[in-house]
Write a protein that holds these residues in place. Structure first.
Motif, PDB file in Angstrom:
ATOM      1  N   PHE A 125       3.272  -0.493  27.839  1.00  0.00           N
ATOM      2  CA  PHE A 125       3.688   0.793  28.038  1.00  0.00           C
ATOM      3  C   PHE A 125       5.142   1.018  27.953  1.00  0.00           C
ATOM      4  O   PHE A 125       5.832   1.945  28.664  1.00  0.00           O
ATOM      5  CB  PHE A 125       3.013   1.014  29.474  1.00  0.00           C
ATOM      6  N   GLY A 126       5.816   0.017  27.343  1.00  0.00           N
ATOM      7  CA  GLY A 126       7.268   0.135  27.066  1.00  0.00           C
ATOM      8  C   GLY A 126       8.010  -0.533  28.201  1.00  0.00           C
ATOM      9  O   GLY A 126       9.460  -0.294  28.534  1.00  0.00           O
ATOM     10  N   GLY A 127       7.390  -1.505  28.973  1.00  0.00           N
ATOM     11  CA  GLY A 127       8.129  -2.031  30.096  1.00  0.00           C
ATOM     12  C   GLY A 127       8.332  -3.264  30.038  1.00  0.00           C
ATOM     13  O   GLY A 127       8.177  -3.790  28.777  1.00  0.00           O
ATOM     14  N   ASP A 128       8.840  -3.994  30.917  1.00  0.00           N
ATOM     15  CA  ASP A 128       9.332  -5.361  30.945  1.00  0.00           C
ATOM     16  C   ASP A 128       8.185  -6.424  31.351  1.00  0.00           C
ATOM     17  O   ASP A 128       7.525  -6.266  32.139  1.00  0.00           O
ATOM     18  CB  ASP A 128      10.462  -5.572  31.863  1.00  0.00           C
ATOM     19  N   PRO A 129       7.922  -7.399  30.448  1.00  0.00           N
ATOM     20  CA  PRO A 129       6.660  -8.369  30.621  1.00  0.00           C
ATOM     21  C   PRO A 129       6.950  -9.088  32.105  1.00  0.00           C
ATOM     22  O   PRO A 129       6.080  -9.551  32.457  1.00  0.00           O
ATOM     23  CB  PRO A 129       6.855  -9.405  29.506  1.00  0.00           C
ATOM     24  N   ALA A 130       8.125  -9.097  32.475  1.00  0.00           N
ATOM     25  CA  ALA A 130       8.392  -9.757  33.838  1.00  0.00           C
ATOM     26  C   ALA A 130       8.007  -9.056  34.886  1.00  0.00           C
ATOM     27  O   ALA A 130       7.982  -9.834  35.766  1.00  0.00           O
ATOM     28  CB  ALA A 130      10.104 -10.096  33.730  1.00  0.00           C
ATOM     29  N   ASP A 131       7.572  -7.847  34.549  1.00  0.00           N
ATOM     30  CA  ASP A 131       6.920  -7.239  35.916  1.00  0.00           C
ATOM     31  C   ASP A 131       5.259  -7.258  35.837  1.00  0.00           C
ATOM     32  O   ASP A 131       4.941  -6.836  36.808  1.00  0.00           O
ATOM     33  CB  ASP A 131       7.227  -5.875  35.710  1.00  0.00           C
ATOM     34  N   ALA A 132       4.657  -8.140  34.928  1.00  0.00           N
ATOM     35  CA  ALA A 132       3.471  -8.376  34.925  1.00  0.00           C
ATOM     36  C   ALA A 132       2.861  -8.791  36.049  1.00  0.00           C
ATOM     37  O   ALA A 132       3.198  -9.585  36.980  1.00  0.00           O
ATOM     38  CB  ALA A 132       2.951  -9.329  33.723  1.00  0.00           C
ATOM     39  N   VAL A 133       1.632  -8.126  36.629  1.00  0.00           N
ATOM     40  CA  VAL A 133       0.782  -8.641  37.523  1.00  0.00           C
ATOM     41  C   VAL A 133      -0.592  -9.169  37.212  1.00  0.00           C
ATOM     42  O   VAL A 133      -1.099  -8.341  36.291  1.00  0.00           O
ATOM     43  CB  VAL A 133       0.656  -7.495  38.572  1.00  0.00           C
ATOM     44  N   SER A 134      -0.917  -9.984  38.069  1.00  0.00           N
ATOM     45  CA  SER A 134      -2.359 -10.630  37.675  1.00  0.00           C
ATOM     46  C   SER A 134      -3.266  -9.944  38.774  1.00  0.00           C
ATOM     47  O   SER A 134      -2.887 -10.045  40.097  1.00  0.00           O
ATOM     48  CB  SER A 134      -2.596 -12.201  37.934  1.00  0.00           C
ATOM     49  N   ILE A 135      -3.961  -8.846  38.766  1.00  0.00           N
ATOM     50  CA  ILE A 135      -4.495  -8.072  39.409  1.00  0.00           C
ATOM     51  C   ILE A 135      -6.034  -8.219  39.841  1.00  0.00           C
ATOM     52  O   ILE A 135      -6.590  -8.876  38.911  1.00  0.00           O
ATOM     53  CB  ILE A 135      -4.362  -6.577  38.959  1.00  0.00           C
ATOM     54  N   VAL A 136      -6.343  -8.285  41.067  1.00  0.00           N
ATOM     55  CA  VAL A 136      -7.656  -8.364  41.542  1.00  0.00           C
ATOM     56  C   VAL A 136      -8.167  -7.225  42.435  1.00  0.00           C
ATOM     57  O   VAL A 136      -7.385  -6.598  43.340  1.00  0.00           O
ATOM     58  CB  VAL A 136      -8.133  -9.434  42.487  1.00  0.00           C
TER      59      VAL A 136
END
Length: 384
Positions: A125-136
């Motif tokens: 979505f055009g963002g920074d991969p460093a912001d990625a979350v592993s979501i449950v």
């Protein structure tokens, strides 16, 4: 490992029964004046059911939900086994932060369908991969595709099950908990005693509170009085669900229309709408999806049990979450408190006031919700 893959696949006979009961429903009388003044609007519910029967496509929505990987995990708490349904999507980034996101009542995991991808794959979505979350994203015990407890349990028991899920089953020894409504109570318990929880993000501040935290300042007193006034008008559902929920379920178990009206009225009242129009905040498919989760799993009754079970799991006197806490105070909440009130129960390190949104923040304003969660996680990384 007790984790097993799960696919939503509702038997056709259940769908046929729901449609038949909707077609054959007896309708109440609408009072004059504001159609929502005395409960769910009869004209609006008639229009929604018309759409439900003739345009809504559960199989298409089912496939839409199944685009994410679903699982079941058998978790035991105090010798009581629970099968917890959850979505689990690993983040796509260099060091994704694990986060468990918990819904409340009368919501479900579908509240978060629009925020999962932006949080787990920000680069898409055009963002920074460093912001990625592993979501449950779990279903509360007694809700949706999670198992039904043998008797009412409260959010502390659910939090203990979730902590085991995150640490022992998924291997997340350091995670963030997020929640609103009952999800805030579960997240509060996770922040208070969850072994693997290192921080929490809330969009609802009085699900878990220090019982000794009394209003003191004029602002706090005014907020408490406002909440009293709100519950005097809006708290009838809670009085029933916290005392005799099974009696209510005798009616609801046989009435899809009743379940829908009970739930839709809350979405109308608790959301920030334009000109009182429910469809200014949600699509009809979103609302019916949420109602259908209760219907196809026959969990309206056991979901209401949570209001009874919480009585046996009171927050200890003087308790306070000392781990970092973020609060997103969305303006559409009916009962809002100042930061000073929240700080009596939580170590608030971040307080934001998004410009729009109400009680079902992730579903109503997914972009603002994602931005706020992301901002908190960046703050945590900076502190670390």
């Amino acid at each position: 490992m007790t984790i097993t893959p799960f696919t939503i696949s509702v038997p056709q006979e259940k769908l046929d029964w729901i449609a038949r009961r909707l077609r054959d429903a007896n309708w109440p009388t609408q009072a004059t004046g504001d159609p929502w003044a005395y409960g769910a609007s009869v004209p609006e519910m008639r229009a929604l059911v018309e759409y439900w029967l003739n345009q809504y496509d559960w199989r298409a929505r089912e496939a839409w939900m199944n685009r994410f990987p679903h699982f079941h995990a058998r978790i035991e708490v105090d010798a009581n086994p629970y099968d917890i349904h959850f979505i689990h999507v690993p983040g796509k980034g260099p060091n994704p932060k694990p986060m468990i996101v918990t819904h409340g009542w009368p919501g479900s995991f579908v509240e978060f369908m629009e925020v999962i991808e932006p949080l787990t794959d920000p680069a898409k979505f055009g963002g920074d991969p460093a912001d990625a979350v592993s979501i449950v994203v779990p279903s509360l015990i007694g809700y949706g595709f999670s198992s039904k407890p043998a008797k009412p349990i409260g959010p502390r028991t659910i939090a203990r099950a979730y902590d085991i899920l995150m640490r022992e089953e998924l291997g997340y020894s350091d995670y963030v908990a997020q929640g609103g409504d009952w999800g805030s109570a579960v997240s509060g318990w996770l922040g208070y005693e969850g072994e693997g929880c290192s921080a929490i993000h809330l969009n609802f501040t009085f699900g878990w509170t220090n019982p000794d935290a009394k209003p003191e300042t004029p602002e706090e007193i005014a907020a408490a009085q406002n909440l009293h006034n709100v519950w005097r008008v809006e708290g009838g559902y809670m009085a029933i669900q916290s005392t005799k929920p099974v009696t209510l379920d005798h009616a609801m178990a046989d009435s899809p229309l009743g379940v829908a009206a009970w739930i839709v009225e809350k979405f109308h009242t608790w959301s920030q709408l334009k000109d009182g129009d429910l469809w200014s905040a949600y699509t009809r498919d979103q609302i019916i999806d949420n109602v259908m989760i209760y219907l196809v799993t026959e969990t309206f009754g056991t979901a209401a049990w949570l209001y009874r079970g919480v009585a046996d799991e009171q927050v200890p006197a003087g308790a306070r979450v000392t781990k970092p806490v973020a609060v997103a105070d969305f303006p559409g909440e009916l009962g809002r408190f100042p930061r000073s009130t929240a700080e009596k129960s939580y170590n608030v390190v971040r307080w934001t006031e998004p410009p729009r949104g109400g009680h079902f923040a992730a579903m109503e304003q997914p972009g603002l919700f994602v931005d706020d969660v992301r901002g908190f996680l960046r703050q945590l990384r900076g502190a670390a």
